[in-house]
Write a protein that holds these residues in place. Structure first.
Motif, mmCIF file in Angstrom:
data_model
loop_
_atom_site.group_PDB
_atom_site.id
_atom_site.type_symbol
_atom_site.label_atom_id
_atom_site.label_comp_id
_atom_site.label_asym_id
_atom_site.label_seq_id
_atom_site.Cartn_x
_atom_site.Cartn_y
_atom_site.Cartn_z
ATOM 1 N N ALA A 9 0.806 -1.231 0.000
ATOM 2 C CA ALA A 9 0.000 0.000 0.000
ATOM 3 C C ALA A 9 0.831 1.268 0.000
ATOM 4 O O ALA A 9 0.516 2.206 0.692
ATOM 5 N N ASP A 10 1.888 1.320 -0.782
ATOM 6 C CA ASP A 10 2.681 2.540 -0.841
ATOM 7 C C ASP A 10 2.314 3.411 -2.042
ATOM 8 O O ASP A 10 2.998 4.355 -2.364
ATOM 9 N N SER A 11 1.219 3.103 -2.679
ATOM 10 C CA SER A 11 0.782 3.836 -3.854
ATOM 11 C C SER A 11 -0.194 4.944 -3.476
ATOM 12 O O SER A 11 -0.914 4.857 -2.492
ATOM 13 N N HIS A 12 -0.217 5.966 -4.281
ATOM 14 C CA HIS A 12 -1.186 7.048 -4.102
ATOM 15 C C HIS A 12 -2.531 6.711 -4.756
ATOM 16 O O HIS A 12 -3.499 7.445 -4.608
ATOM 17 N N ILE A 13 -2.597 5.596 -5.457
ATOM 18 C CA ILE A 13 -3.818 5.222 -6.176
ATOM 19 C C ILE A 13 -4.786 4.518 -5.231
ATOM 20 O O ILE A 13 -4.442 3.494 -4.635
ATOM 21 N N PRO A 14 -5.995 5.052 -5.079
ATOM 22 C CA PRO A 14 -6.972 4.424 -4.183
ATOM 23 C C PRO A 14 -7.336 3.008 -4.636
ATOM 24 O O PRO A 14 -7.330 2.702 -5.825
ATOM 25 N N SER A 15 -7.657 2.170 -3.673
ATOM 26 C CA SER A 15 -8.095 0.808 -3.968
ATOM 27 C C SER A 15 -9.496 0.835 -4.568
ATOM 28 O O SER A 15 -10.327 1.669 -4.195
ATOM 29 N N GLU A 16 -9.728 -0.079 -5.496
ATOM 30 C CA GLU A 16 -11.078 -0.225 -6.056
ATOM 31 C C GLU A 16 -12.000 -0.770 -4.975
ATOM 32 O O GLU A 16 -11.619 -1.655 -4.223
ATOM 33 N N ARG A 17 -13.198 -0.250 -4.926
ATOM 34 C CA ARG A 17 -14.187 -0.729 -3.967
ATOM 35 C C ARG A 17 -14.932 -1.895 -4.606
ATOM 36 O O ARG A 17 -15.727 -1.717 -5.509
ATOM 37 N N SER A 18 -14.652 -3.075 -4.128
ATOM 38 C CA SER A 18 -15.288 -4.284 -4.638
ATOM 39 C C SER A 18 -15.731 -5.131 -3.456
ATOM 40 O O SER A 18 -15.432 -4.813 -2.302
ATOM 41 N N LYS A 19 -16.413 -6.232 -3.736
ATOM 42 C CA LYS A 19 -16.808 -7.143 -2.666
ATOM 43 C C LYS A 19 -15.587 -7.647 -1.914
ATOM 44 O O LYS A 19 -15.599 -7.774 -0.694
ATOM 45 N N GLU A 20 -14.494 -7.939 -2.647
ATOM 46 C CA GLU A 20 -13.257 -8.410 -2.020
ATOM 47 C C GLU A 20 -12.647 -7.343 -1.114
ATOM 48 O O GLU A 20 -12.130 -7.644 -0.046
#
Length: 150
Positions: free
Chosen positions: A115-126
């Protein structure tokens, strides 16, 4: 709807953790929703995904500041009382969840590059299955509603 439910609903709608907490209390702190979202937008993911102080905690403290904070820099008693309230509120969150630090709450190891990225995580069921964020958002809102904003 309780503030816990409202904050969780905002998070599930795509707002970040800090925005969800602040947004749930925007009426209580007398700030319009859009301004609340803008003010709190930088604090998701532990401050812009840096995984520092959890955005839910930052949101709680923003709400406390807007509701009970001080504006006179020489008001020592007001500042002292406010800091006491801040520490108490953060302490309640830490007592319930074990930390106020995002990476610790998520079990991330930044040395391994998690998690060292500035890109937000996709919101998914997982995403929702593996992240405690929805519950953390709820916990923060519940603490504010129960102990500070009645």
């Amino acid at each position: 709807m309780s503030k816990r439910e409202e904050a969780m609903k905002l998070f599930k709608a795509g707002y970040n953790c800090c925005q969800a907490v602040v947004g749930a209390f925007s009426d209580d702190i007398e700030i319009d929703f859009k301004t609340a979202m803008l003010i709190s937008s930088s604090f998701g993911g532990g401050m812009g995904r840096m995984r520092e102080v959890c955005g839910t905690v930052s949101g709680m403290l923003m709400v406390l500041g807007l509701r009970f904070g001080y504006s006179n820099p020489k008001a020592f008693a007001e500042k002292t009382e406010h800091y006491k309230r801040v520490q108490e509120c953060a302490g309640k969150f830490k007592e319930k969840n074990g930390s106020i630090i995002c990476r610790e709450l998520l079990g991330l190891d930044l040395k391994r590059g998690e998690a060292d990225s500035h890109i937000p995580s996709e919101r998914s069921k997982e995403y929702y299955k593996k992240r405690p964020c929805v519950d953390l958002v709820g916990d923060a809102a519940e603490i504010l509603e129960k102990f500070y904003i009645k």
